[in-house]
Write an enzyme that holds these catalytic residues in place. Sequence first.
Site, short mmCIF file in Angstrom:
data_model
loop_
_atom_site.label_atom_id
_atom_site.label_comp_id
_atom_site.label_asym_id
_atom_site.label_seq_id
_atom_site.Cartn_x
_atom_site.Cartn_y
_atom_site.Cartn_z
CG HIS A 239 -0.31 -0.31 2.51
ND1 HIS A 239 -0.71 -1.33 3.33
CD2 HIS A 239 0.73 0.28 3.14
CE1 HIS A 239 0.05 -1.36 4.41
NE2 HIS A 239 0.93 -0.39 4.32
C1 T46 Z 1 4.02 -0.54 6.38
C2 T46 Z 1 4.43 -1.90 6.77
C3 T46 Z 1 5.89 -2.11 6.85
C4 T46 Z 1 -2.05 -0.24 14.19
O1 T46 Z 1 -3.00 -0.32 14.99
N1 T46 Z 1 -1.14 0.78 14.33
C5 T46 Z 1 -0.08 0.91 13.49
O2 T46 Z 1 0.72 1.84 13.66
C6 T46 Z 1 0.07 -0.04 12.42
C7 T46 Z 1 1.22 0.10 11.45
C8 T46 Z 1 -0.85 -1.04 12.31
N2 T46 Z 1 -1.87 -1.13 13.18
C9 T46 Z 1 -2.83 -2.24 13.04
C10 T46 Z 1 -3.76 -2.13 11.85
C11 T46 Z 1 -3.94 -3.54 11.39
O3 T46 Z 1 -5.10 -4.07 11.97
O4 T46 Z 1 -2.09 -3.45 12.86
C12 T46 Z 1 -2.74 -4.30 11.93
C13 T46 Z 1 -1.79 -4.76 10.85
O5 T46 Z 1 -1.39 -3.61 10.07
P1 T46 Z 1 -1.16 -3.69 8.50
O6 T46 Z 1 -2.07 -4.67 7.89
O7 T46 Z 1 -1.18 -2.29 7.97
O8 T46 Z 1 0.34 -4.28 8.44
P2 T46 Z 1 1.32 -4.26 7.20
O9 T46 Z 1 2.50 -5.08 7.59
O10 T46 Z 1 0.64 -4.64 5.94
O11 T46 Z 1 1.78 -2.76 7.03
C14 T46 Z 1 2.45 -2.12 8.09
C15 T46 Z 1 2.15 -0.63 8.01
O12 T46 Z 1 0.73 -0.46 8.07
C16 T46 Z 1 2.67 -0.05 6.74
O13 T46 Z 1 2.59 1.35 6.81
O14 T46 Z 1 4.71 0.10 5.61
O15 T46 Z 1 3.84 -2.33 8.01
#
Ligand code: T46
Length: 130
Positions: free
Chosen positions: A47
């Site tokens: 994303h």
């Molecule tokens: C990125 C990569 C490296 C939160 O509550 N707070 C936060 O600061 C973050 C980053 C996530 N979350 C929650 C939201 C989701 O329910 O953690 C869960 C997993 O997050 P996400 O699906 O966004 O994880 P990734 O690994 O796809 O992405 C994250 C970051 O969102 C993104 O900015 O660059 O890690």
Amino acid sequence: MSISEHRVWGDERGMLVALESMIDVPFDIKRIFYIYGTHPELYRGNHSHYKTKQYLIAVNGTCKVTLDDGENKITYDLNTPNCGLLQEPLVWGVMHDFSPDCVLLVLASEHYDDADYIRSYSEFIQEVGK
Ligand code: T46
């Protein structure tokens, strides 16, 4: 988009790397998060953000990060804890090829806000073209 190398303060006690907002990291750090327990065959990210800048460091293990600004796509190897990769807003990022021991530390310029995410690649390309 490039990897920056930081000074390592090393002695017989081990290594220390210090990063300061607006000095080593080009934004005020409002949030940190880290990813671990990943698998080599899975990816994270996939994303972009409207506003958030991120600084990515593999503080343990290794991974790859592919950044795409809509025109150029570059894959970076994060393989040392004294190097960081800046991901600017409106850059699509995919984190992949995690080693089992990888801990990916992310410093972010904004508090978490789901509305700051662009999760559709076609919407991302539209935004970049505006
Ligand atoms: C990125 C990569 C490296 C939160 O509550 N707070 C936060 O600061 C973050 C980053 C996530 N979350 C929650 C939201 C989701 O329910 O953690 C869960 C997993 O997050 P996400 O699906 O966004 O994880 P990734 O690994 O796809 O992405 C994250 C970051 O969102 C993104 O900015 O660059 O890690």
